[in-house]
Scaffold this motif. Structure first.
Motif, PDB file in Angstrom:
ATOM      1  N   SER A  20       0.727  11.259   7.468  1.00  0.00           N
ATOM      2  CA  SER A  20       1.753  10.783   6.535  1.00  0.00           C
ATOM      3  C   SER A  20       1.905   9.264   6.611  1.00  0.00           C
ATOM      4  N   PHE A  21       1.555   8.672   7.757  1.00  0.00           N
ATOM      5  CA  PHE A  21       1.648   7.206   7.852  1.00  0.00           C
ATOM      6  C   PHE A  21       0.630   6.535   6.942  1.00  0.00           C
ATOM      7  N   ARG A  22      -0.366   7.285   6.467  1.00  0.00           N
ATOM      8  CA  ARG A  22      -1.292   6.782   5.453  1.00  0.00           C
ATOM      9  C   ARG A  22      -0.927   7.305   4.066  1.00  0.00           C
ATOM     10  N   ALA A  23       0.277   7.820   3.928  1.00  0.00           N
ATOM     11  CA  ALA A  23       0.824   8.328   2.662  1.00  0.00           C
ATOM     12  C   ALA A  23       0.281   9.695   2.280  1.00  0.00           C
TER      13      ALA A  23
ATOM     14  N   LYS B 179      -5.158 -10.909  -8.356  1.00  0.00           N
ATOM     15  CA  LYS B 179      -6.317 -10.007  -8.339  1.00  0.00           C
ATOM     16  C   LYS B 179      -6.875  -9.815  -9.737  1.00  0.00           C
ATOM     17  N   LEU B 180      -5.999  -9.646 -10.701  1.00  0.00           N
ATOM     18  CA  LEU B 180      -6.451  -9.433 -12.071  1.00  0.00           C
ATOM     19  C   LEU B 180      -7.179 -10.671 -12.604  1.00  0.00           C
ATOM     20  N   HIS B 181      -6.633 -11.841 -12.309  1.00  0.00           N
ATOM     21  CA  HIS B 181      -7.248 -13.082 -12.796  1.00  0.00           C
ATOM     22  C   HIS B 181      -8.644 -13.270 -12.209  1.00  0.00           C
ATOM     23  N   HIS B 182      -8.805 -12.902 -10.939  1.00  0.00           N
ATOM     24  CA  HIS B 182     -10.086 -13.112 -10.267  1.00  0.00           C
ATOM     25  C   HIS B 182     -10.967 -11.859 -10.264  1.00  0.00           C
ATOM     26  N   GLN B 183     -10.520 -10.815 -10.970  1.00  0.00           N
ATOM     27  CA  GLN B 183     -11.305  -9.587 -11.117  1.00  0.00           C
ATOM     28  C   GLN B 183     -11.712  -8.997  -9.766  1.00  0.00           C
ATOM     29  N   VAL B 184     -10.723  -8.812  -8.904  1.00  0.00           N
ATOM     30  CA  VAL B 184     -10.936  -8.142  -7.623  1.00  0.00           C
ATOM     31  C   VAL B 184      -9.923  -7.009  -7.491  1.00  0.00           C
ATOM     32  N   LEU B 185     -10.344  -5.936  -6.857  1.00  0.00           N
ATOM     33  CA  LEU B 185      -9.466  -4.801  -6.584  1.00  0.00           C
ATOM     34  C   LEU B 185      -9.429  -4.558  -5.084  1.00  0.00           C
ATOM     35  N   ASP B 186      -8.288  -4.118  -4.572  1.00  0.00           N
ATOM     36  CA  ASP B 186      -8.251  -3.684  -3.182  1.00  0.00           C
ATOM     37  C   ASP B 186      -8.394  -2.164  -3.129  1.00  0.00           C
ATOM     38  N   TYR B 187      -8.376  -1.601  -1.921  1.00  0.00           N
ATOM     39  CA  TYR B 187      -8.545  -0.146  -1.759  1.00  0.00           C
ATOM     40  C   TYR B 187      -7.587   0.633  -2.648  1.00  0.00           C
ATOM     41  N   ASP B 188      -6.327   0.244  -2.578  1.00  0.00           N
ATOM     42  CA  ASP B 188      -5.296   1.001  -3.283  1.00  0.00           C
ATOM     43  C   ASP B 188      -5.452   0.898  -4.794  1.00  0.00           C
ATOM     44  N   ASP B 189      -5.962  -0.238  -5.268  1.00  0.00           N
ATOM     45  CA  ASP B 189      -6.158  -0.414  -6.708  1.00  0.00           C
ATOM     46  C   ASP B 189      -7.163   0.582  -7.271  1.00  0.00           C
ATOM     47  N   LEU B 190      -8.176   0.935  -6.475  1.00  0.00           N
ATOM     48  CA  LEU B 190      -9.194   1.864  -6.973  1.00  0.00           C
ATOM     49  C   LEU B 190      -8.556   3.178  -7.399  1.00  0.00           C
ATOM     50  N   LEU B 191      -7.685   3.714  -6.543  1.00  0.00           N
ATOM     51  CA  LEU B 191      -6.992   4.952  -6.903  1.00  0.00           C
ATOM     52  C   LEU B 191      -5.976   4.703  -8.006  1.00  0.00           C
TER      53      LEU B 191
ATOM     54  N   SER C 140       0.830  -1.208   0.000  1.00  0.00           N
ATOM     55  CA  SER C 140       0.000   0.000   0.000  1.00  0.00           C
ATOM     56  C   SER C 140       0.862   1.255   0.000  1.00  0.00           C
ATOM     57  N   ARG C 141       1.944   1.220   0.762  1.00  0.00           N
ATOM     58  CA  ARG C 141       2.839   2.375   0.836  1.00  0.00           C
ATOM     59  C   ARG C 141       3.445   2.674  -0.534  1.00  0.00           C
ATOM     60  N   CYS C 142       3.879   1.641  -1.213  1.00  0.00           N
ATOM     61  CA  CYS C 142       4.476   1.831  -2.542  1.00  0.00           C
ATOM     62  C   CYS C 142       3.465   2.426  -3.522  1.00  0.00           C
ATOM     63  N   VAL C 143       2.234   1.906  -3.492  1.00  0.00           N
ATOM     64  CA  VAL C 143       1.211   2.378  -4.420  1.00  0.00           C
ATOM     65  C   VAL C 143       0.858   3.837  -4.156  1.00  0.00           C
ATOM     66  N   ASN C 144       0.624   4.186  -2.898  1.00  0.00           N
ATOM     67  CA  ASN C 144       0.102   5.512  -2.588  1.00  0.00           C
ATOM     68  C   ASN C 144       1.151   6.612  -2.582  1.00  0.00           C
ATOM     69  N   THR C 145       2.398   6.250  -2.352  1.00  0.00           N
ATOM     70  CA  THR C 145       3.455   7.263  -2.420  1.00  0.00           C
ATOM     71  C   THR C 145       4.107   7.309  -3.788  1.00  0.00           C
TER      72      THR C 145
ATOM     73  N   ASN D 293      -3.000  12.039  -1.032  1.00  0.00           N
ATOM     74  CA  ASN D 293      -1.686  11.469  -1.343  1.00  0.00           C
ATOM     75  C   ASN D 293      -1.291  11.857  -2.774  1.00  0.00           C
ATOM     76  N   ILE D 294      -0.161  11.358  -3.212  1.00  0.00           N
ATOM     77  CA  ILE D 294       0.363  11.713  -4.532  1.00  0.00           C
ATOM     78  C   ILE D 294      -0.614  11.307  -5.640  1.00  0.00           C
ATOM     79  N   LEU D 295      -1.180  10.101  -5.545  1.00  0.00           N
ATOM     80  CA  LEU D 295      -2.108   9.624  -6.574  1.00  0.00           C
ATOM     81  C   LEU D 295      -3.312  10.544  -6.697  1.00  0.00           C
ATOM     82  N   GLN D 296      -3.888  10.914  -5.555  1.00  0.00           N
ATOM     83  CA  GLN D 296      -5.088  11.751  -5.586  1.00  0.00           C
ATOM     84  C   GLN D 296      -4.800  13.121  -6.176  1.00  0.00           C
ATOM     85  N   ALA D 297      -3.668  13.700  -5.821  1.00  0.00           N
ATOM     86  CA  ALA D 297      -3.306  15.006  -6.381  1.00  0.00           C
ATOM     87  C   ALA D 297      -3.072  14.915  -7.884  1.00  0.00           C
ATOM     88  N   ASP D 298      -2.431  13.847  -8.339  1.00  0.00           N
ATOM     89  CA  ASP D 298      -2.181  13.681  -9.775  1.00  0.00           C
ATOM     90  C   ASP D 298      -3.489  13.468 -10.542  1.00  0.00           C
ATOM     91  N   ILE D 299      -4.436  12.758  -9.949  1.00  0.00           N
ATOM     92  CA  ILE D 299      -5.741  12.557 -10.589  1.00  0.00           C
ATOM     93  C   ILE D 299      -6.442  13.901 -10.797  1.00  0.00           C
TER      94      ILE D 299
END
Length: 700
Positions: free
Chosen positions: A285-288, A212-224, A174-179, A256-262
């Protein structure tokens, strides 16, 4: 005065000058369209941020902007609902006053959290990002379980040295994705003890993503992440951006960085973009969360965004604000603000030194009870702390002295096993490829262990995930009596979803089937049944099963079970909370425990200046929760746990580095300690002399 001006003065009349500037930013063009350049509203603590943002949205509607072309992004579903309710009230009142007719059909249909809006957009653009429209969204618990499944498949759990467990692995991912930082950087900065496992973690995360891709599921971080990649295409970003004339973001300091870029992608020139927040309250910041998003916002556009600062505080007394102003002014890069109030009176905040944790408990409880006798309810008093375990000693003393309390935190409603069981049935029916939901459902059937659950899921894949053929699978003998009713239920859920009738009756069917399993697997049946009844009642608010499942996953409701203990069934009770959980709240009296260096700032934050500044903002948040009185309690000694052969061990607490001499001038310094009673003072009366030294010499 024109009618338009009269209407405007009516619905903006309750705002102060700065709030009106923010709410009315923009102008009507010759073609009747209302346009506005980028706007940053710096809303200091207690300055009416929510009211200002609600009036801003209402102003857009009153100026002719269609509600469906307004995108409002918040961080909780409750905040979005509250904003919608306020906007509707303001617009209806203004409509009645002006005799105008503005359609309020579906007020703010695009109002919600970042994650819920991402879910809605991704279902519309599913084919653009390689998803099925019926993809499922995993909650944090299910995501960790799936991470664990992949971890075991790769045999990473069998390493001779300790490999990170599932929750840690998910946190790193999650940290890698959101930062948007490389794995190596995330490990070095936040998880240094896991750095030796970089190659294995990279292998794990790649397999996790493939699963996740094979089973068509997303986690929280995937949505962003999927939303980010969707709008990274300029054509699609322009299409989505053109659909919304105005985009408004609450609590922008927490993005976080993703939300600002969106946001930058869909509103590249900043036209129609309004963000509201307070850099001084950026504490996640502990939530990125990235404070730089709000600090650099104005300079992202040409011309630069307009900045409106809200400084009039409606919550605290001026002495409390003076203390908070002084604290934050001594920090580094920031938007300068000087909070003030028109309220009169109020004493200085108190900086109390006590001997140890026992003295801290005595001071806090004695003062709380004195306030209660003076007419202040326990509910209007809060004890805040840096970490959840810091209140352990206080909780024991509160119980001993029969003071009811609640402590924020604990298990969420949707994390309860019986609730997850029910929802897993619906999730699997909604997405037959959802392996996590499938395994949970299958394994609480008697006799259906992990091996047979895997065989059943493999069989379903072979028949193209058709639940109508589930009864062809041969379950173990212990399951056969339950198997056909289960197959009938899954077939019913698929057929019911395809009909035009209301979907909520499906929950009743699942509950009737699940009841004997609930009674077999759990205790406290009545309480659990009440939870499931509540779940059925909640379902009536959602138009579709998919919307129900996704919204609950993204923003789960709280329940009475979230409280750490029963507040003695009392009508009044004290509030205990971490500072992070207290953000957005307010109380008449606030007590901050362990206000010394090592706690404020936290000892683990001292390794870099950025973390120290976030700790300063955390103290600022704690201070600005107080309306009438603020108490900063600093023990002189901290006892170290565990018995030692040479007696009790303690360390001395140092004054917080935030309490500079300048800061100390804004508080009332008090020492609190109990004096010995006369019966405890021993005065020797005998003059007899004992030659102890001689006796010791004689020993040798």
């Amino acid at each position: 005065m024109s009618l338009a001006a009269e209407v405007q003065s009516d619905y903006l009349a309750s705002l102060n000058a700065a709030q009106r500037q923010a709410a009315s930013h923009g102008r009507s063009q010759s073609d009747g369209l209302f346009t506005a350049g980028p706007l940053l509203v710096i809303a200091g603590a207690g300055t009416g941020k929510t009211m200002t943002l609600a009036h801003r949205v209402a102003h857009l509607v009153m100026q002719g902007v269609s509600p469906e072309r307004i995108l409002l992004l918040t961080f909780t579903r409750r905040a979005a609902q509250e904003m919608t309710r306020r906007v509707e009230a303001i617009v209806r009142k203004s409509m009645n006053a002006s005799q105008t007719s503005i359609s309020l059909q579906g007020v703010l249909p695009w109002s919600g959290t970042f994650h819920s809006i991402a879910n809605r957009l991704l279902r519309r653009y599913a084919h653009n990002v390689g998803l099925d429209v019926s993809f499922s969204v995993l909650d944090r618990g299910d995501s960790a379980d799936l991470m664990d499944v992949v971890r075991h498949q790769l045999q990473l759990s069998r390493k001779s040295r300790r490999f990170p467990k599932k929750d840690t692995c998910l946190a790193i991912y999650s940290r890698c994705v959101n930062t948007q930082k490389p794995l190596r950087a995330s490990l070095d900065e936040t998880f240094p003890w896991c750095a030796d496992w970089e190659d294995e973690l990279r292998q794990l995360f790649r397999a996790y993503a493939e699963h996740k891709l094979h089973h068509q599921v997303l986690d929280y971080d995937d949505l962003l992440l999927y939303w980010y990649h969707l709008v990274s295409d300029p054509e699609i970003a322009a299409e989505i951006g053109a659909f919304f004339d105005h985009v408004l973001v609450d609590e922008y300091q927490d993005t976080n960085i993703l939300q600002a870029d969106i946001l930058r992608a869909i509103k590249e020139d900043g036209q129609g973009l309004t963000v509201v927040g307070d850099d001084a309250q950026s504490i996640y910041s502990f939530r990125a969360a990235e404070v730089e998003n709000i600090l650099s916002f104005p300079d992202q556009f040409i011309p630069a965004a307009r900045i409106v600062s809200l400084e009039q505080n409606y919550r605290s007394t001026q002495p409390i604000l003076n203390c908070a102003n002084k604290l934050i002014a001594e920090g580094d890069r920031q938007y300068k603000k000087d909070l003030f109030t028109l309220k009169k009176g109020g004493g200085l905040p108190r900086y109390i030194t006590v001997e140890d944790s026992d003295g801290e408990c005595d001071y806090v409880i004695d003062t709380i009870l004195e306030n209660r006798e003076a007419g202040m309810q326990l509910k209007q008093q809060a004890v805040l702390f840096r970490s959840a375990h810091h209140s352990d000693r206080l909780e024991l003393e509160l119980l001993r002295r029969n003071v009811p309390y609640v402590k924020y935190g604990g298990l969420k409603f949707l994390e309860a096993g019986h609730v997850k069981d029910m929802l897993s049935v619906l999730r699997w029916a909604d997405n037959p490829k959802n392996q996590v939901a499938a395994f949970r459902v299958l394994k609480f059937l008697p006799g259906m262990g992990p091996t047979y659950a895997a065989k059943c899921f493999d069989f379903l894949e072979l028949v193209d995930h058709q639940f109508g053929r589930l009864d062809e699978f041969q379950p173990p003998s212990a399951t056969r009596e339950e198997w056909l009713p289960f197959c009938d239920l899954m077939r019913l859920l698929v057929v019911a979803e395809q009909s035009s009738d209301g979907w909520q009756q499906q929950l009743g069917a699942v509950r009737r089937w699940y009841q004997p399993h609930l009674e077999r697997m759990y205790d406290s049946i009545e309480t659990r049944e009440a939870d499931l009844e509540q779940l059925e009642q909640v379902s009536g608010r959602y138009p579709t099963r998919e919307r129900f499942l996704t919204e609950l996953t993204l923003d789960p409701p709280s329940a009475s079970g979230d409280l750490s203990n029963d507040p003695l069934l009392d009508e009044d009770y004290l509030i205990l909370s971490t500072v992070h959980s207290a953000k957005g709240q307010e109380w008449d009296a606030v007590f901050v425990l362990n206000f010394s260096d090592g706690n404020f700032p936290n000892e683990f934050a001292t390794r870099n200046p950025e973390m120290i500044e976030e700790e300063r903002r955390l103290v600022y948040v704690a201070m600005t929760r107080a309306k009438q009185s603020l108490h900063l309690v600093s023990p002189l000694r901290y006892h170290v746990t565990q018995q030692r052969r040479d007696g009790d061990k303690h360390v001395y607490g140092a004054r917080s580095r935030f309490m500079t001499d300048s800061m100390m001038s804004t508080v009332d310094q008090v020492f609190y300690g109990r004096s010995e009673s006369s019966s405890e003072r021993l005065q020797p009366r005998s003059d007899k002399q004992i030659d102890v030294a001689g006796r010791i010499r004689d020993m040798w």
